[in-house]
Design an enzyme around this catalytic site. Sequence first.
Site, short mmCIF file in Angstrom:
data_model
loop_
_atom_site.label_atom_id
_atom_site.label_comp_id
_atom_site.label_asym_id
_atom_site.label_seq_id
_atom_site.Cartn_x
_atom_site.Cartn_y
_atom_site.Cartn_z
CG HIS A 85 -1.90 0.35 15.52
ND1 HIS A 85 -2.65 -0.63 16.11
CD2 HIS A 85 -0.72 0.36 16.17
CE1 HIS A 85 -1.94 -1.21 17.08
NE2 HIS A 85 -0.77 -0.62 17.15
CG ASP A 87 -5.03 -2.41 13.43
OD1 ASP A 87 -4.29 -1.46 13.79
OD2 ASP A 87 -4.57 -3.46 12.95
CG ASP A 118 -0.69 -2.90 20.60
OD1 ASP A 118 -0.51 -2.01 19.76
OD2 ASP A 118 -0.48 -4.10 20.37
CD GLU A 152 1.26 -2.52 14.71
OE1 GLU A 152 2.47 -2.68 14.91
OE2 GLU A 152 0.39 -3.16 15.34
CD GLU A 153 -1.83 -5.06 16.81
OE1 GLU A 153 -0.92 -5.88 16.59
OE2 GLU A 153 -1.83 -4.29 17.79
CG ASP A 179 2.21 0.59 18.90
OD1 ASP A 179 1.59 0.11 19.87
OD2 ASP A 179 2.12 0.14 17.74
CG HIS A 426 -0.27 -8.59 20.67
ND1 HIS A 426 0.51 -8.92 19.59
CD2 HIS A 426 -0.47 -7.25 20.56
CE1 HIS A 426 0.79 -7.84 18.86
NE2 HIS A 426 0.20 -6.82 19.45
ZN LIG Z 1 0.65 -1.55 18.35
#
Ligand SMILES: [Zn+2]
Length: 456
Positions: A85, A87, A118, A152-153, A179, A426
Amino acid sequence: MTAFDAYIESHRQAFVDDLADLLRIPSVSADLRHAGDIRRAAEWMVSRFKQLGLTTELFETAGHPLVVAESPPVPGKPDALVYGHYDVQPADPLGEWTTPPFEPSIRHGNIYARGATDDKGQLLTHVKSVEAWLKSGEKLPLQVKFLIEGEEEVGSVHLESFVAEHRERLACDCVVISDCCQFAPGVPAITYGLRGIAYYELKLSGPRQDLHSGSFGGGVTNPAGALVSMLAALKDANGRIQVPGFYDDVVPLTDTERQQFRDLPFDEADFMRQLAVDGTWGEAGHSNLERRWVRPTCDINGLTSGYQGEGAKTVLPARASAKFSFRLVPNQDPAKISLALQTFLEARVPPGIRMELVDHHGAPGVVVPLDSPYIRAAAAAIETGFGRPPVYIREGGSIPIVNTFARELGADVLLLGWGQNDDNTHSPNEKFSLADYQRGIRASAHLWQELAKLPA
Ligand SMILES: [Zn+2]
């Protein structure tokens, strides 16, 4: 040294520069103010795939676009699909970043930026490995497809229907996802199993309204009391779940797997220190890793009833409810568990109480057999890329997309994490090790070679 290995060696800096270029795009999917950046990141992916001569298409969804690319088919060889991903998570709290989240900065061998690990960095390892094959004048020995999403997020809202609708186009023998993480620094891992989930809410109601516990206590069933005894009945003192038939479909751990988990560098004292607890508990007869990775569990996630304010209030509550969930292991069926649970709880409802069981969501666990030829190919590639063979681990959580791929494409899913547990995904100061980036590219390039040795 093969031509693609030489290319990877000589392009170390160019690969880092290109990653930094992608990291500069603040493609935050949760924030609509970044819609333009999201599109820029999708188009960046399209441009890279086109530069490699791949057949590339950008698909609009009701949300953020998806990018699909593929190299030419190679008859007689398996097909691989890379999922990733473009994003990223929001960068807040901004004040806690040492350097701005969308101005990549290299310190102590790591690149710092939102999305570094990520998933932009990990995803690019597979793009760069294909580049290494194609630009060094070699013929990619199998067909590699890419499916890169931008949601994805925010829960991959449109991915499942997209995969179902494009099953033919995405058809493959194995799915490759990078990931996640290595087991520890210098200990690369293949994650070969995930747990599933079955999530419920139990609602009990008793008298019409809250009552005075002095005047009525002892004369009617207290819903809060009924709730705790019904929840307590779910497990015995050894941590075994008491719902009849719950363990019927659980596949026992093989001796090889038990031994592999035992050999992992896991320190229980360290684990306790991390969590600030003075003891651990779980199903008797299983180690900590087994309990968290390969055994089903039951956990209460929330409890609500009665007076929660300051001081005392002598109330006999009219209602009580709890949210709780089972983590399921592969082969357990959430629908079957729901039926058995309903019967189990109904039999325990005391007089004067009405029960409602809400079935929130369920997903089965997945496992790729350790003797899968794709796992063996990935292990050989990782050994070449990282200089040591991988360990085999499972993950206690669920990754819905993995279920989608397993179900819709019938493919083995290879979870090959190049990240580290302390990469701050994150969180502020997200990073990715540049050495792992380079090793990941090498491992990926060799994965194509290893997979091409297998029959289609
Ligand atoms: Zn991810």
